[in-house]
Design a protein around this motif. Structure first.
Motif, short mmCIF file in Angstrom:
data_model
loop_
_atom_site.label_atom_id
_atom_site.label_comp_id
_atom_site.label_asym_id
_atom_site.label_seq_id
_atom_site.Cartn_x
_atom_site.Cartn_y
_atom_site.Cartn_z
N GLY A 135 5.78 6.53 14.77
CA GLY A 135 4.73 7.17 13.76
C GLY A 135 5.41 7.46 12.45
O GLY A 135 4.87 7.65 11.78
N SER A 136 6.83 8.08 13.20
CA SER A 136 7.30 8.71 11.56
C SER A 136 7.79 7.60 10.73
O SER A 136 7.63 7.63 9.52
N THR A 137 7.86 6.46 11.44
CA THR A 137 8.39 5.31 10.51
C THR A 137 6.84 4.32 9.06
O THR A 137 7.18 4.65 8.13
N PHE A 138 5.41 4.28 10.02
CA PHE A 138 4.22 4.40 9.79
C PHE A 138 4.04 5.52 8.33
O PHE A 138 3.75 4.97 7.88
N VAL A 139 4.24 6.91 9.37
CA VAL A 139 3.87 8.04 8.02
C VAL A 139 4.49 7.99 6.90
O VAL A 139 4.52 7.99 5.11
N LEU A 140 6.21 7.72 6.97
CA LEU A 140 6.76 7.22 5.82
C LEU A 140 6.54 5.69 5.11
O LEU A 140 6.24 6.45 3.74
N ILE A 141 6.50 4.66 5.43
CA ILE A 141 5.75 3.53 4.47
C ILE A 141 4.82 4.29 3.95
O ILE A 141 4.43 3.30 3.04
N ALA A 142 3.75 4.78 4.94
CA ALA A 142 2.30 4.47 4.59
C ALA A 142 2.20 5.30 3.08
O ALA A 142 1.52 5.65 1.80
N ARG A 143 2.92 6.37 3.08
CA ARG A 143 2.97 7.34 1.75
C ARG A 143 3.31 6.18 0.61
O ARG A 143 3.51 7.02 -0.54
N MET A 144 4.12 4.85 0.89
CA MET A 144 4.47 4.65 -0.89
C MET A 144 3.31 3.67 -1.21
O MET A 144 3.66 3.03 -2.16
N GLY A 145 2.43 3.60 -0.69
CA GLY A 145 1.44 2.60 -0.82
C GLY A 145 0.38 4.15 -1.53
O GLY A 145 0.60 5.14 -0.75
N ASN A 146 -0.46 2.66 -2.22
CA ASN A 146 -1.85 4.30 -2.75
C ASN A 146 -3.36 3.16 -2.49
O ASN A 146 -3.38 3.49 -3.37
N ASN A 147 -3.17 2.62 -1.52
CA ASN A 147 -4.14 1.63 -1.14
C ASN A 147 -4.96 1.88 0.68
O ASN A 147 -3.37 1.66 1.75
N GLY A 148 -5.84 1.31 0.95
CA GLY A 148 -5.48 1.22 2.49
C GLY A 148 -5.22 0.54 2.96
O GLY A 148 -4.62 0.14 3.82
N THR A 149 -5.45 -1.25 2.23
CA THR A 149 -4.71 -2.48 2.20
C THR A 149 -3.06 -2.45 2.28
O THR A 149 -2.77 -2.52 3.85
N TYR A 150 -2.24 -1.44 1.60
CA TYR A 150 -1.36 -1.17 1.89
C TYR A 150 -0.80 -0.24 3.64
O TYR A 150 0.29 -0.92 3.98
N ARG A 151 -1.53 0.53 3.24
CA ARG A 151 -1.23 1.25 4.84
C ARG A 151 -1.97 0.71 6.48
O ARG A 151 -1.01 0.69 7.36
N LEU A 152 -2.94 0.02 6.20
CA LEU A 152 -3.42 -0.79 7.20
C LEU A 152 -2.03 -2.02 7.72
O LEU A 152 -1.83 -1.92 8.39
N ALA A 153 -1.65 -2.45 6.65
CA ALA A 153 -0.60 -3.26 6.41
C ALA A 153 1.21 -2.83 7.27
O ALA A 153 1.45 -3.44 8.14
N ALA A 154 0.92 -1.36 6.59
CA ALA A 154 2.09 -0.55 7.55
C ALA A 154 2.46 -0.31 8.61
O ALA A 154 2.53 -0.20 9.35
N GLY A 155 0.56 -0.05 9.44
CA GLY A 155 0.14 0.15 10.56
C GLY A 155 0.55 -0.82 11.77
O GLY A 155 1.26 -0.69 12.45
N VAL A 156 0.08 -2.19 11.32
CA VAL A 156 0.13 -3.19 11.67
C VAL A 156 1.67 -3.54 11.54
O VAL A 156 2.07 -3.93 12.86
N GLY A 157 2.46 -3.65 11.40
CA GLY A 157 4.49 -3.52 11.28
C GLY A 157 4.10 -2.80 11.89
O GLY A 157 5.92 -3.34 12.93
#
Length: 189
Positions: free
Chosen positions: A49-71
């Motif tokens: 969960g922490s990894t997702f939060v940190l990586i998702a903050r680096m992107g600025n769109n929903g697709t980036y956050r979804l990609a981070a979530g899947v990874g």
């Protein structure tokens, strides 16, 4: 949401998820977790969960956050399944340790790319290929002997199961690639 609040939310969700086996243990003998099982699960869930939060903050769109979530989900499932039952044979099969290379490739590549979408996409595709390579090595090259030999491991089940996991890494790579296109499209506009 601020980072401390996000991490607090991750801790809360991890704690709530851990209530599931705790409650199940009260009603059935099928679920029999030890204290160390709960600690391991807490560390893995909070870490993912922490990894997702940190990586998702680096992107600025929903697709980036979804990609981070899947990874992150792919990494979480890899660790969880490998620790629980093993990805090839039982959890005691020594080849299961090789799957750590998948996490190293994914995270190392993403860090080297500074979590930029295109470079992180390449890291996720490399993780998918590493996953396939590790599975091939585990099934066909490295044949353990003695107690680690698993005659009951059904080849089709192992191949399908591992193909799904490799597919998750590839989907993450594809989504990061799409996130890169979204970033380029906004920069050109």
């Amino acid at each position: 949401m601020t980072l401390p609040k996000s991490l607090l939310l991750v801790a809360l969700v991890a704690g709530l998820l851990l209530l599931i086996p705790l409650v199940a243990m009260q009603y059935t003998t099928e679920v029999n977790w030890t204290f160390s099982d709960f600690v391991f699960a807490a560390v893995v869930l909070f870490g993912a969960g922490s990894t997702f939060v940190l990586i998702a903050r680096m992107g600025n769109n929903g697709t980036y956050r979804l990609a981070a979530g899947v990874g992150v989900v792919a990494g979480l499932l890899l660790v969880w399944a490998n620790a629980a039952v093993g990805l090839v044979g039982s959890e005691d099969h020594p080849a299961n340790l090789l799957y750590g290379a998948v996490l190293l490739v994914a995270l190392g590549g993403a860090i080297a790319a500074r979590f930029r979408p295109l470079g992180t996409s390449n890291a996720m595709f490399a993780a998918a290929l590493t996953y396939v390579a590790v599975t091939i090595i585990a099934l066909f090259v490295w044949k353990p002997t003695g107690a680690a030999a698993e005659p009951s491991a059904h080849l089709l089940n192992v191949v399908v199961f591992n193909a799904v996991f490799a597919g998750l890494w590839a989907v993450s790579g594809w989504l990061f690639r799409r996130a890169n296109g979204s970033v380029l499209g906004r920069q050109l506009a």
